[in-house]
Design a protein around this motif. Sequence first.
Motif, mmCIF file in Angstrom:
data_model
loop_
_atom_site.group_PDB
_atom_site.id
_atom_site.type_symbol
_atom_site.label_atom_id
_atom_site.label_comp_id
_atom_site.label_asym_id
_atom_site.label_seq_id
_atom_site.Cartn_x
_atom_site.Cartn_y
_atom_site.Cartn_z
ATOM 1 N N PRO A 75 0.831 -1.205 0.000
ATOM 2 C CA PRO A 75 0.000 0.000 0.000
ATOM 3 C C PRO A 75 0.864 1.251 0.000
ATOM 4 O O PRO A 75 1.924 1.295 0.621
ATOM 5 C CB PRO A 75 -0.797 -0.117 1.309
ATOM 6 N N ASN A 76 0.398 2.258 -0.730
ATOM 7 C CA ASN A 76 1.133 3.513 -0.791
ATOM 8 C C ASN A 76 0.163 4.638 -1.149
ATOM 9 O O ASN A 76 0.102 5.052 -2.299
ATOM 10 C CB ASN A 76 2.256 3.423 -1.837
ATOM 11 N N PRO A 77 -0.606 5.112 -0.171
ATOM 12 C CA PRO A 77 -1.521 6.207 -0.468
ATOM 13 C C PRO A 77 -0.727 7.499 -0.689
ATOM 14 O O PRO A 77 0.056 7.913 0.152
ATOM 15 C CB PRO A 77 -2.397 6.298 0.783
ATOM 16 N N GLY A 78 -0.877 8.078 -1.857
ATOM 17 C CA GLY A 78 -0.151 9.313 -2.159
ATOM 18 C C GLY A 78 1.276 9.042 -2.578
ATOM 19 O O GLY A 78 1.590 8.044 -3.201
ATOM 20 N N GLU A 79 2.168 9.957 -2.220
ATOM 21 C CA GLU A 79 3.579 9.843 -2.567
ATOM 22 C C GLU A 79 4.340 9.132 -1.459
ATOM 23 O O GLU A 79 3.954 9.186 -0.305
ATOM 24 C CB GLU A 79 4.177 11.229 -2.783
ATOM 25 N N GLY A 80 5.449 8.491 -1.831
ATOM 26 C CA GLY A 80 6.250 7.802 -0.836
ATOM 27 C C GLY A 80 7.541 7.297 -1.435
ATOM 28 O O GLY A 80 7.902 7.627 -2.562
ATOM 29 N N SER A 81 8.218 6.482 -0.667
ATOM 30 C CA SER A 81 9.466 5.886 -1.142
ATOM 31 C C SER A 81 9.523 4.440 -0.663
ATOM 32 O O SER A 81 8.781 4.047 0.229
ATOM 33 C CB SER A 81 10.668 6.672 -0.620
ATOM 34 N N PHE A 82 10.422 3.673 -1.263
ATOM 35 C CA PHE A 82 10.597 2.288 -0.856
ATOM 36 C C PHE A 82 12.053 1.901 -1.022
ATOM 37 O O PHE A 82 12.809 2.535 -1.752
ATOM 38 C CB PHE A 82 9.699 1.347 -1.666
ATOM 39 N N LYS A 83 12.420 0.831 -0.334
ATOM 40 C CA LYS A 83 13.778 0.316 -0.382
ATOM 41 C C LYS A 83 13.689 -1.200 -0.264
ATOM 42 O O LYS A 83 12.915 -1.725 0.534
ATOM 43 C CB LYS A 83 14.576 0.894 0.782
ATOM 44 N N VAL A 84 14.484 -1.911 -1.071
ATOM 45 C CA VAL A 84 14.510 -3.366 -1.036
ATOM 46 C C VAL A 84 15.886 -3.817 -0.558
ATOM 47 O O VAL A 84 16.904 -3.325 -1.043
ATOM 48 C CB VAL A 84 14.226 -3.971 -2.428
ATOM 49 N N CYS A 85 15.906 -4.728 0.408
ATOM 50 C CA CYS A 85 17.161 -5.311 0.884
ATOM 51 C C CYS A 85 17.113 -6.826 0.678
ATOM 52 O O CYS A 85 16.082 -7.452 0.873
ATOM 53 C CB CYS A 85 17.395 -5.006 2.361
#
Length: 122
Positions: A75-85
Amino acid sequence: MRKILLGVIIGIGLTVFFFLFKELFIYNIEIPKNHVTVRLLIKSEKEIEKLTLTSSSSTQTIDLKGQTETVLIFPNPGEGSFKVCCIFKDGKEVCSKGGYVESGYSPKLEITDSEIKTVEHY
């Protein structure tokens, strides 16, 4: 006149067959509204213990069982960021640089032995 009628009937039959075939045999992933889809291509020779995705709205961890590709939806309502490890069986950890996302985005990342890079971002 018979040839025209036969042509129309064949055309209608082929159209019905096409839509029936499309619905039965082509699988489309239905993405919920306000979600992001991340496709991970695994090109690493090392065995992976688990993958962790951390975003502005959630954290997910999955164990891989030899897959070479996987999809994560978060889920990501609006703007955001993500990171995968990625944590390998030998204990080494490799992380992506992080990326900007909005609802509906579908980035594609590639995991190698030394890095996680974005291949496509749409």
